[in-house]
Structure formats: C-alpha cells, structure tokens
Design a protein around this motif. Structure first.
Motif, PDB file in Angstrom:
ATOM      1  N   TYR A  12       5.006  13.940  -0.904  1.00  0.00           N
ATOM      2  CA  TYR A  12       5.893  12.796  -1.115  1.00  0.00           C
ATOM      3  C   TYR A  12       5.068  11.521  -0.948  1.00  0.00           C
ATOM      4  N   PHE A  41       8.768  -0.090   5.232  1.00  0.00           N
ATOM      5  CA  PHE A  41       8.506   1.217   4.627  1.00  0.00           C
ATOM      6  C   PHE A  41       9.616   1.624   3.680  1.00  0.00           C
ATOM      7  N   GLY A  42       9.321   2.593   2.853  1.00  0.00           N
ATOM      8  CA  GLY A  42      10.347   3.278   2.082  1.00  0.00           C
ATOM      9  C   GLY A  42       9.716   4.492   1.421  1.00  0.00           C
ATOM     10  N   LEU A  43      10.536   5.427   1.021  1.00  0.00           N
ATOM     11  CA  LEU A  43      10.023   6.545   0.214  1.00  0.00           C
ATOM     12  C   LEU A  43      10.020   6.092  -1.237  1.00  0.00           C
ATOM     13  N   LEU A  61       4.473   1.144   1.600  1.00  0.00           N
ATOM     14  CA  LEU A  61       4.623  -0.004   2.475  1.00  0.00           C
ATOM     15  C   LEU A  61       4.801  -1.207   1.550  1.00  0.00           C
ATOM     16  N   THR A  67       4.969   7.649   0.473  1.00  0.00           N
ATOM     17  CA  THR A  67       5.563   6.608   1.307  1.00  0.00           C
ATOM     18  C   THR A  67       4.913   5.278   0.935  1.00  0.00           C
ATOM     19  N   SER A 123       0.856  -1.186   0.000  1.00  0.00           N
ATOM     20  CA  SER A 123       0.000   0.000   0.000  1.00  0.00           C
ATOM     21  C   SER A 123       0.890   1.232   0.000  1.00  0.00           C
ATOM     22  N   TRP A 124       0.282   2.391  -0.107  1.00  0.00           N
ATOM     23  CA  TRP A 124       1.066   3.623  -0.129  1.00  0.00           C
ATOM     24  C   TRP A 124       0.161   4.803   0.182  1.00  0.00           C
ATOM     25  N   THR A 125       0.762   5.933   0.495  1.00  0.00           N
ATOM     26  CA  THR A 125       0.010   7.185   0.608  1.00  0.00           C
ATOM     27  C   THR A 125       0.838   8.311   0.024  1.00  0.00           C
ATOM     28  N   LYS A 126       0.158   9.245  -0.599  1.00  0.00           N
ATOM     29  CA  LYS A 126       0.819  10.475  -1.021  1.00  0.00           C
ATOM     30  C   LYS A 126       0.495  11.519   0.034  1.00  0.00           C
ATOM     31  N   VAL A 127       1.526  12.003   0.689  1.00  0.00           N
ATOM     32  CA  VAL A 127       1.343  12.924   1.810  1.00  0.00           C
ATOM     33  C   VAL A 127       1.432  14.353   1.292  1.00  0.00           C
TER      34      VAL A 127
END
Ligand SMILES: [Zn+2]
Lengths: 387, 134
Positions: free
Chosen positions: B80, B96-98, B84, B82, B62-66
């Motif tokens: 950015y 995690f990672g960017l 998972l 992030t 999964s991911w999110t754009k913050v």
C-alpha cells in the motif's frame, strides 16, 4: 557552552554479547549481567564497585536496582535513562554518566542496553510503540522503517547525490563486517547487486537499507580519568558528549522542519564547542544506523563533508579502513555488524582507539560517534590520549 | 500505541474527521498553523489555538510504498502507499493519508484531493484520509 565534562571521564571497560535476533541462548537479564561483568573484568574492577547505571531507548525491564543482587552492588548512587524512544539517546547516556562522575555523584557508571527478543520482544515493536498513535495507525505507519522511508524519498529529491552515497556506505559496512569475526555479516561476500536486487521493505528502502536488529547486551564502564589510569585497560577518554534537539524537531507527526536534515544541528554544534575540536580533527567515525539514508546525512551534518562535496567524498574507497580518508563503521555498523540499539558503534569506537579493531585505522586518535537520527539526537567524541 | 491521540489536544480533529470534515489548528494570536495540535501556541503564548475547517486539498510532499506486512497493518493489505501531504491552505503543515488511484502518476508536488474514510485497526475503525491525484 560548559566544558564541564571535557576529559573528566574515561572508558575503562567494555563488554558485549551479541547473537542473531531470536537466537540468544541467554535471557535478557543474564546477557546484561554477563556484559556488565565482562566490562568490569576488562577494567579489572570488581562488579560490586559499580555504583551508577544509565540506559536509553525506553528500557522497561532492566531497572538498575534489580541488577544489584546479581552484581553484588555495594551501594547504588545513580540510576537513570535518557528520554526518547529510539537511538537518539545513545550518547546522551554517556553524557549523563560523565556528569555523574565529574560531580562525584557516582564513581563507576555502566552505560548499557540489552535486547533479547525471547525475553522482551522485538526492538522494532518497542520503538514503534513509543511513537505510534492513531494518526500513524490509520495509515499503515506501524513501524519506523516506512516513516524513515518517507523521509528518505524526500531527502533523495532534495539531495540527488544521496542514493549513490547510500550504496557506498552500505558497501563499506559490509566490507568491514566481512572482515570482523564478531559481525553478523562476518565472512559474507557482498556485492552491490545483492543490495540492489534485495526485496523492498518500504520504498526506497531495500532490505539492506535497514539495521540488523540483534539479541544481546552491551555495557560500557566509565570512571574518572584519574581512576582509569589505575585500572587494567588503556583508558579511552571521553572528550565530549551531549543530547538535544533544535526547534522544529521532535515527535511532530512528520512536520519536522527540513527533511534534507536529521536534526543533528544542536548536538553537532555543541560537540565542537564542548571539545574545541572540529571535523578535521576526527580520525574515524561510527554512525548510528537505523537506516542507510539517514546515516549519510550524519556525515554531512557533523561537517565531515558538505552537501556540495558529498558526491565526491562519500565513496566506498574513502569510507573504508585502513586506506580511506573518512573511515566509518569499522566493525560493520548497525547494518552489517549488529544492532543492540546502537551500542555496537560505541563498543567499536573504544576498540578502534585501543588498537583492537578488526579493521584498524592507522594512528587513529579520535573517534566521533553519532546517535540516532531525527532529533532529539546525541553525539560523542572519544580519544586515546588527551589532545 | 502511545495513546490514541496526541494527548487529547487533537480531539476536535478526530471528531470532525469522523463527520467527514477536515480541520486543523490555527493560532488566533499569531496566525501560525499548529500541527500536531497543541494546548498552547509556543510562538506567541496563546492558549487553545482555534480549529478551522479546511478543504481536502494538498500537494504531494513525499510517500512510500510499503511492501512488508508490518504488525498492525492487517486492515490495509500490503503493498500500500502512504502519502505525506502538505496543505498549502494550512501553512503547508503535513498530514498523512493512504493513497488511492493511479500510482504510476504519483510524483512530488502534484495536487491531491482527499476524502475522509476509516481504517480497520484491531477491533476499531480509525478515521483516516484517502488522497488521490487531483
Ligand atoms: Zn500563536
């Protein structure tokens, strides 16, 4: 499991002072003391008689012995708080209070939470500090919102009905808040387009998916069921309350087992065991909401609906009082009503069962309250008469 | 921050990542991949599960754009992303990672490759992973 606290304790008084974040005219201590005094006045019990205090969510400032001089406390017998940094401990506080009362270790226990930004800073910062370590800091996960956003995105993939259900819940919250003079969003017209067009915080969360952190303090006074009958307010019985987590949940760097759930399974199962009730016996529900997506799951994990029926059941019309079949968050919830770390939903549960809600549910006898998502979590059932 | 690591059990992870290598714990008693790192395997009772080196290979969990500039993210300009990431070679444990690269192609379950990097945080550089689509 043990039904040791079933019906043993009752809510005899409530007190809450709530302001917009950063705008409290009172210090945190003063707001808390006033909330406790209000709860005692509501019950007709002198504040000096309170002999127990419980909080949750890493309260670092309001240690009960420090409150004694201002309350005139005669004797302190019980002071504790629930582990976990967030609102997962909310109803765990009520469980502890009832245990102390049922065993005679304390007679009059206040469950409280106080948050005034000007005194102790942002709640969001405090909660983040509890969880965030170097693993999170290295990738910009410095707050709970983006962490829950990551969970929400996966949840929406696994449960495609979720975004529509989220909109229904947010709309129901704002509908109730608009009609509740004490809600932060009182009188505010709300259109679902406002939600859709609002700015992103962390995708998929818009601004309106996030709780409205408030300044203020809330206090709930619990005494034994017998004692409550002699006090001023109508007793609201606590049928059950518990706190817990299943295996595979906790602070696991986002390795919790199943992102289509919230880790509510243990507390939900035990609540039904504790009370002998089931989802069909619940007349109204107050859900702790830090974020909208996770709140929808509470309705499913507590069995008020199912993964299969959720798309049909979680509709705006169904969620609102007085006409909905599954009324929720009748004060506006934490998204639109206010957020003193979730105490608002407990206060509303009591008001609803006393018949004092701004959005009354006709003939409501039982109210389910769910704690913060992402185990450990907690839950409770209150009732205005013993079943 | 609640400590700089998870109670020190993950010290080898940080040391290896600072060296450009990815490692996680796998229990020599029962074969279970452990994450976060632990001092004892709760499944079989083995003390000090072993560290194993892994390739920087994962899939998007999964991911999110913050978009909001949360405090403590000065070293990463918002917005950015992030990610998972689930590591198939480590029992699908997640790290995690960017995210770097073309975000328009980002989707669930796509293969990722990563590299070790650092993120400025206050006055320190925290080792952290950068994931991009394979
Ligand atoms: Zn093992």
């Amino acid at each position: 499991m043990a039904k040791g606290i079933y019906g043993k304790a009752a809510v005899a008084g409530i007190g809450m002072l709530q302001f917009k974040r950063g705008q409290s005219p009172l210090s945190e201590r003063k707001a808390l003391v006033q909330a406790i005094v209000k709860a005692c006045e509501d019950a007709g019990l002198h504040p000096s008689e309170v002999d127990g205090f419980v909080s949750y969510g890493d309260d670092r400032s309001n240690e009960p012995p420090r409150l004694m001089p201002e309350l005139g406390t005669k004797e302190l017998h019980f002071a504790t708080q629930v582990w976990s940094g967030g609102g997962g401990g909310l109803l765990g506080g009520f469980e502890l209070a009832a245990m102390a009362i049922a065993t005679g270790h304390a007679k009059a226990v206040i469950v409280f939470r106080a948050l005034v930004e000007g005194s102790t800073g942002r709640l969001a910062t405090a909660v983040s500090e509890h969880h965030v370590n170097q693993h999170y800091a290295g990738v910009g996960m410095m707050a709970i919102a983006p962490l829950f956003a990551i969970r929400a995105r996966r949840l929406a993939k696994q449960c495609p009905f979720i975004p529509a259900a989220v909109e229904a819940l947010v709309q129901a919250d704002y509908y109730h808040a608009a009609r509740n003079p004490e809600a932060l969003a009182y009188g505010r017209p709300f259109d679902i387009e406002d939600y859709r067009q609002s700015r992103w915080i962390a995708e998929p969360f818009h601004l309106y998916d996030c709780s409205r952190e408030s300044d203020g303090a809330a206090a709930v006074l619990l005494v034994s069921a017998e004692h409550a009958r002699d006090l001023k307010a109508k007793p609201i019985h606590m049928l059950g309350a518990n706190f817990g987590a299943p295996a595979g949940w906790g602070d696991l760097l986002e390795n919790d087992e199943d992102f289509s759930r919230n880790g509510f399974s243990v507390t939900a199962r035990r609540l039904w065991e504790q009370t002998g009730l089931g989802p069909k016996d619940i007349d109204v529900t107050q859900i702790y909401e830090n974020f909208s997506y996770q709140s929808v799951l509470a309705l499913i994990e507590f069995g008020l609906t199912s993964y299969e029926a959720a798309a049909e059941d979680i509709r705006f019309d169904n969620l609102i009082a007085p006409s909905g079949k599954m009324p929720v968050n009748t004060a506006g919830g934490n998204l639109a009503g206010g957020f003193i770390h979730g105490m608002d939903v407990v206060i509303e549960a009591i008001r609803q069962l006393r018949g004092d809600s701004a959005n009354p549910v006709p003939d409501a006898r039982t109210c389910l309250v769910t704690g913060g998502p992402g185990a450990p979590s907690s839950s409770a059932i209150f009732a205005n008469e013993m079943p | 921050m609640a400590g700089t690591s998870t109670d020190g059990a993950d010290a080898p992870y940080w040391a290896n990542l600072s060296d450009g290598r990815l490692s996680m714990q796998c229990c020599q008693g029962c074969g279970d991949w452990k994450w976060p790192a632990v001092t004892r395997c709760g499944r079989c009772g083995t003390d000090e599960p072993q560290w194993r080196e892994l390739p920087f290979e994962a899939v998007v969990f999964s991911w999110t754009k913050v978009h909001y500039a949360f405090g403590g993210t000065d070293g990463i300009a918002a917005p950015y992303i992030t990610v998972l990431a689930a590591l198939p070679q480590a029992g699908n444990r997640r790290l995690f990672g960017l995210f770097e690269g073309d975000e328009t192609q980002l989707d669930f379950d796509l293969p990722l490759v990563g590299r070790a990097s650092t993120t400025r945080f206050g006055s320190i550089d925290i080792p952290s992973i950068r994931w991009r689509l394979a």
